[in-house]
Design an enzyme around this catalytic site. Structure first.
Site, PDB file in Angstrom:
ATOM      1  N   LEU A 121       0.814  -1.217   0.000  1.00 14.43           N
ATOM      2  CA  LEU A 121       0.000   0.000   0.000  1.00 14.43           C
ATOM      3  C   LEU A 121       0.849   1.268   0.000  1.00 14.43           C
ATOM      4  O   LEU A 121       0.306   2.371   0.057  1.00 14.43           O
ATOM      5  CB  LEU A 121      -0.917   0.019   1.235  1.00 14.43           C
ATOM      6  CG  LEU A 121      -2.044  -1.003   1.266  1.00 14.43           C
ATOM      7  CD1 LEU A 121      -2.832  -0.861   2.572  1.00 14.43           C
ATOM      8  CD2 LEU A 121      -2.971  -0.833   0.075  1.00 14.43           C
ATOM      9  N   SER A 122       2.156   1.139  -0.060  1.00 13.03           N
ATOM     10  CA  SER A 122       3.035   2.303   0.056  1.00 13.03           C
ATOM     11  C   SER A 122       3.134   3.078  -1.259  1.00 13.03           C
ATOM     12  O   SER A 122       3.580   2.530  -2.271  1.00 13.03           O
ATOM     13  CB  SER A 122       4.438   1.847   0.472  1.00 13.03           C
ATOM     14  OG  SER A 122       5.371   2.894   0.287  1.00 13.03           O
TER      15      SER A 122
END
Length: 199
Positions: free
Chosen positions: A11-12
């Site tokens: 999710l970065s």
């Protein structure tokens, strides 16, 4: 032969903006890579970090500006408010762990596929269909995600513990076999220089 352990979260946004530059660097230096997806929010809580939603507005505003600039710099599309963020990062992480064990595909393409799905394609990387599509696009058996779920969960948890033990506090984070640590997509050039013996 050089080796790089790559700690990251699916999710970065900064892992997304790294693109496949890490893989290019590894290829240039004949370095091996181990992909270690982890829960970055849990990492923050264990290393003194603050989740993006809880940061001061000044930090949130800077982050939005920086992400937009970095995306433009690297010619990458980005949605600063993805429809499916945050979502559950575990299923995509388990799929990466299973694919790495199974082999037969392009790991860099798989990891970037998940990140791109979230940050540029408005897809939910927690959904089975999206996971299978990313696996297939990267040359893996899409059914690999259905196998070894318990092992995936255990490895995912171990990756977090290992990250804390080895000094990781954010994502993306790169550690060489000489314990040189590089945090952020903007430190990939430094990693390259280090592997070249120039830094």
């Amino acid at each position: 032969m050089a080796h790089i352990d790559y700690f990251f979260a699916t999710l970065s946004p900064y892992a997304y903006l790294a693109g496949t530059r890490l893989e290019d660097i590894a290829k240039r230096h004949s370095a091996t890579l181990t992909y270690k997806p982890l829960d970055v929010i849990a990492l923050f809580s264990r290393t003194g970090g603050t989740p993006p939603k809880d940061r001061h507005p000044n930090r949130q505003e800077y982050r939005a500006q920086d992400l937009a600039r970095q995306a433009k710099k690297h010619g990458m599309p980005i949605n600063l408010k993805p429809a499916h963020w945050p979502t559950n990062p575990a299923p995509s992480s388990y799929a990466i762990i299973a694919a790495q064990k199974a082999g037969g595909g392009d790991m860099g393409k798989l990891v970037h596929g998940f990140l791109r799905a979230c940050w540029a394609e408005e897809r939910d990387i927690a959904e089975d269909a999206v996971i299978r599509e990313c696996l297939l696009a990267a040359g893996f058996d899409p059914k690999v995600a259905d196998r070894g779920l318990l092992e995936g969960a255990e490895t995912y948890s171990r990756n977090l513990d290992e990250a804390v033990d080895r000094g990781v506090f954010g994502a993306p984070f790169y550690i060489t076999d000489g314990d040189q640590r590089f945090w952020g997509n903007d430190r990939l050039e430094d990693l390259d220089l280090h592997l070249s013996g120039r830094l």
